[in-house]
Design a protein around this motif. Structure first.
Motif, PDB file in Angstrom:
ATOM      1  N   THR A   1      -2.242   2.915   6.300  1.00 29.67           N
ATOM      2  CA  THR A   1      -1.421   1.742   6.625  1.00 29.67           C
ATOM      3  C   THR A   1      -2.298   0.704   7.317  1.00 29.67           C
ATOM      4  O   THR A   1      -3.475   0.951   7.629  1.00 29.67           O
ATOM      5  N   GLU A   2      -1.725  -0.451   7.606  1.00 29.95           N
ATOM      6  CA  GLU A   2      -2.497  -1.484   8.306  1.00 29.95           C
ATOM      7  C   GLU A   2      -2.915  -1.011   9.691  1.00 29.95           C
ATOM      8  O   GLU A   2      -3.971  -1.405  10.199  1.00 29.95           O
ATOM      9  N   GLU A   3      -2.117  -0.149  10.300  1.00 28.05           N
ATOM     10  CA  GLU A   3      -2.472   0.394  11.605  1.00 28.05           C
ATOM     11  C   GLU A   3      -3.809   1.129  11.542  1.00 28.05           C
ATOM     12  O   GLU A   3      -4.613   1.095  12.488  1.00 28.05           O
ATOM     13  N   TRP A  51      -6.514   8.859  -1.101  1.00 31.07           N
ATOM     14  CA  TRP A  51      -5.437   7.870  -1.015  1.00 31.07           C
ATOM     15  C   TRP A  51      -5.031   7.454  -2.421  1.00 31.07           C
ATOM     16  O   TRP A  51      -3.965   7.846  -2.901  1.00 31.07           O
ATOM     17  N   TRP A  81      -5.227  -6.248   4.557  1.00 32.97           N
ATOM     18  CA  TRP A  81      -5.425  -5.619   5.867  1.00 32.97           C
ATOM     19  C   TRP A  81      -6.876  -5.744   6.329  1.00 32.97           C
ATOM     20  O   TRP A  81      -7.139  -5.959   7.511  1.00 32.97           O
ATOM     21  N   ASN A 125      -2.926  -4.467  -0.854  1.00 32.10           N
ATOM     22  CA  ASN A 125      -2.643  -4.410   0.580  1.00 32.10           C
ATOM     23  C   ASN A 125      -3.913  -4.181   1.383  1.00 32.10           C
ATOM     24  O   ASN A 125      -4.114  -4.789   2.443  1.00 32.10           O
ATOM     25  N   ASN A 128       2.204   4.850   0.567  1.00 26.33           N
ATOM     26  CA  ASN A 128       2.788   4.036   1.636  1.00 26.33           C
ATOM     27  C   ASN A 128       2.501   4.577   3.037  1.00 26.33           C
ATOM     28  O   ASN A 128       2.547   3.813   4.014  1.00 26.33           O
ATOM     29  N   THR A 129       2.244   5.869   3.141  1.00 25.08           N
ATOM     30  CA  THR A 129       2.135   6.491   4.468  1.00 25.08           C
ATOM     31  C   THR A 129       0.740   6.985   4.814  1.00 25.08           C
ATOM     32  O   THR A 129       0.397   7.071   5.997  1.00 25.08           O
TER      33      THR A 129
END
Length: 496
Positions: free
Chosen positions: A222-224, A37, A269, A265, A218-219
């Motif tokens: 993610t928070e998901e 990442w 998260w 981020n 960004n992809t």
């Protein structure tokens, strides 16, 4: 007076609970590494590199060059510091050159002794310069029909030619029909490539790299993903970062800014989903192991005493920024050092980096990665005087010959016997906590069934759960399914 006393008690209880959370109330962790990442590892997602011109000639690519006329390999005599000849029947270290990429088609060639190939006053090839400039910069021109056939144009505009075994010079003019008898034609064999952060950012260049990397950050996570991890029993993430993150938003070239915002981020998260973050300094200046994930340019391990202060400064930056975050699980000072005789340098760094963390937090766990080229108990006596320290060990049934021919049961037995014994050796009473910071359910067994993988993964979970700080699977996402904990969970191979 009574109400004030009651309020004081409530405040004390609140502070204690806050401190216990910062201290890692979820121990031992069930964690996963967010590899590839914020520190690129191309093997995990090769498509990231698809837009790079000459993507097989990135920084650190090792090449061997054979004169098609002489049928001999080019060699830096004595490994460097001398002339370049064309007199070797076979190729090894002195005949292997590491590329430094200057542009899509221009390169420097670094030799075994770390000097660079260049031109002397008479345009003969030598390997004597310790830093490259124009005379050490060459353009590689590939045959469109056979890219392994190349010509090499020097800074004087002329082409290299091997006229004899002792005469390699940059004085060939004109075009070529690419026949083997042409002294300016060489056969290039790519021996090894690197696909790390340096390679991708320098490969795309300053115009394209910022957008490519931002889109990836960004992809990719993610928070998901944090929601998925939390719902499936994971309590923490270990996030590899590179030293350049401390210089965000304008890190030294070719690195690009933006990874710091992504890490910010992750902390948000993690807090939103009841998880904790282990920040892992995966790549240090100079490289601590020469691997893609160390941020290296060309695969040489050059971290040492001269890099200690800069590396401590990175830890200082991270500790100041995140030391009091409620979702901080710990700060890891360096990933997988392989430093040979520089163990004293590593200990000196660990001491200073530990002190840097303690400037900002008495509660944060400080994680010290065990040097891979030393015994797993090497650091135990060293860390005895430290508080809230963790020893990180990595366990892979891969990479060495002993695992090549093991069958399913032998791999599982190895976990229950050898790995359990190794882990107990670093899990001592009143000593540092232990952490299996990397492991995977992949192995060398061919044709294994789903049940085989389940048994193997369960064995590792059972044994590694004995680590007092916990374990972290490598990795959350990967193109190879058994390396991807997300895929393993979704497809029923692993149940946490």
């Amino acid at each position: 007076m009574g109400s004030l006393h009651y309020f004081s008690i409530l405040l004390a209880l609140f502070l204690c609970s806050s401190y216990s959370f910062v201290a890692g109330q979820n121990l031992p962790f069930k964690a996963v590494n967010l590899g590839n990442w914020l520190v690129t590892e191309g093997w995990m997602k090769p498509s990231l590199f698809d837009g790079i011109v000459n993507k097989d000639l990135l920084d650190g690519t090792q090449v061997q060059l054979k004169s098609t006329k002489l049928q001999k390999f080019l060699v830096a005599e004595n490994g460097g510091g001398d002339n370049v000849m064309a007199n070797r029947d076979s190729a090894s270290g002195w005949e292997t050159f590491r590329l430094w990429r200057v542009s899509d088609s221009s390169f420097n060639f670094r030799v075994f002794g770390k000097q660079f190939i260049g031109l002397d006053a008479s345009n003969k090839l030598v390997a004597t310069s310790n830093s490259p400039s124009d005379p050490e910069t060459f353009q590689i021109i590939r045959n469109s029909g056979d890219p392994s056939k190349i010509r090499i144009q020097a800074s004087n505009g002329l082409f290299l030619q091997a006229q004899s075994e002792t005469a390699v010079s940059a004085d060939y003019q004109g075009s070529t029909n690419w026949e083997d008898g042409d002294p300016s034609v060489f056969l290039m064999t790519i021996v090894k490539t690197l696909q790390g952060e340096y390679q991708i950012t320098n490969g795309y260049g300053p115009d394209k790299a910022p957008q490519v990397m931002q889109d990836h950050w960004n992809t990719y996570i993610t928070e998901e993903d944090f929601r998925f991890m939390s719902e499936n029993g994971l309590t923490a993430v270990r996030i590899p970062v590179g030293w350049w993150i401390a210089h965000d938003p304008n890190p030294p070239k070719p690195f690009v800014g933006g990874s710091l915002a992504a890490l910010d981020n992750a902390f948000t998260w993690a807090q939103n989903h009841g998880m904790e973050v282990i920040v892992d300094l995966h790549a240090v200046q100079g490289s601590q192991n020469g691997n893609d994930h160390s941020g290296t340019r060309d695969g040489y391990t050059e971290w040492g005493d001269s890099e200690i202060q800069d590396t401590v400064a990175v830890i200082d930056f991270l500790a100041e920024r995140y030391g009091n975050k409620p979702s901080l699980g710990g700060i890891e000072l360096m990933n997988e050092p392989t430093l040979g005789p520089n163990l004293d340098s590593l200990k000196k760094y660990y001491q200073q980096a530990y002190d840097a963390v303690r400037k900002y937090s008495e509660m944060a766990y400080v994680i010290m990665s065990n040097p891979l080229d030393h015994g797993s108990t090497e650091l135990l006596s060293f860390v005895g005087s430290f508080n809230r320290v963790v020893i990180d060990v990595h366990y892979y049934n891969l990479y060495t010959d002993q695992f090549k021919n093991m069958d399913v049961q032998q791999n599982i037995d190895y976990i229950y016997n050898q790995r359990a014994s190794d882990l107990s050796g670093v899990t001592t009473d009143n000593g540092p906590l232990s952490f299996v910071g990397e492991w995977t359910a992949e192995w060398n067994v061919q044709g294994a069934s789903m049940e085989d993988y389940q048994r193997y993964a369960n064995a590792q979970q059972e044994v590694y759960s004995r680590a007092t700080f916990g374990w972290a699977y490598w990795a959350y996402k990967c193109q190879y399914n058994h390396w991807s904990l997300k895929w393993m969970i979704e497809n029923g191979y692993i149940n946490l």
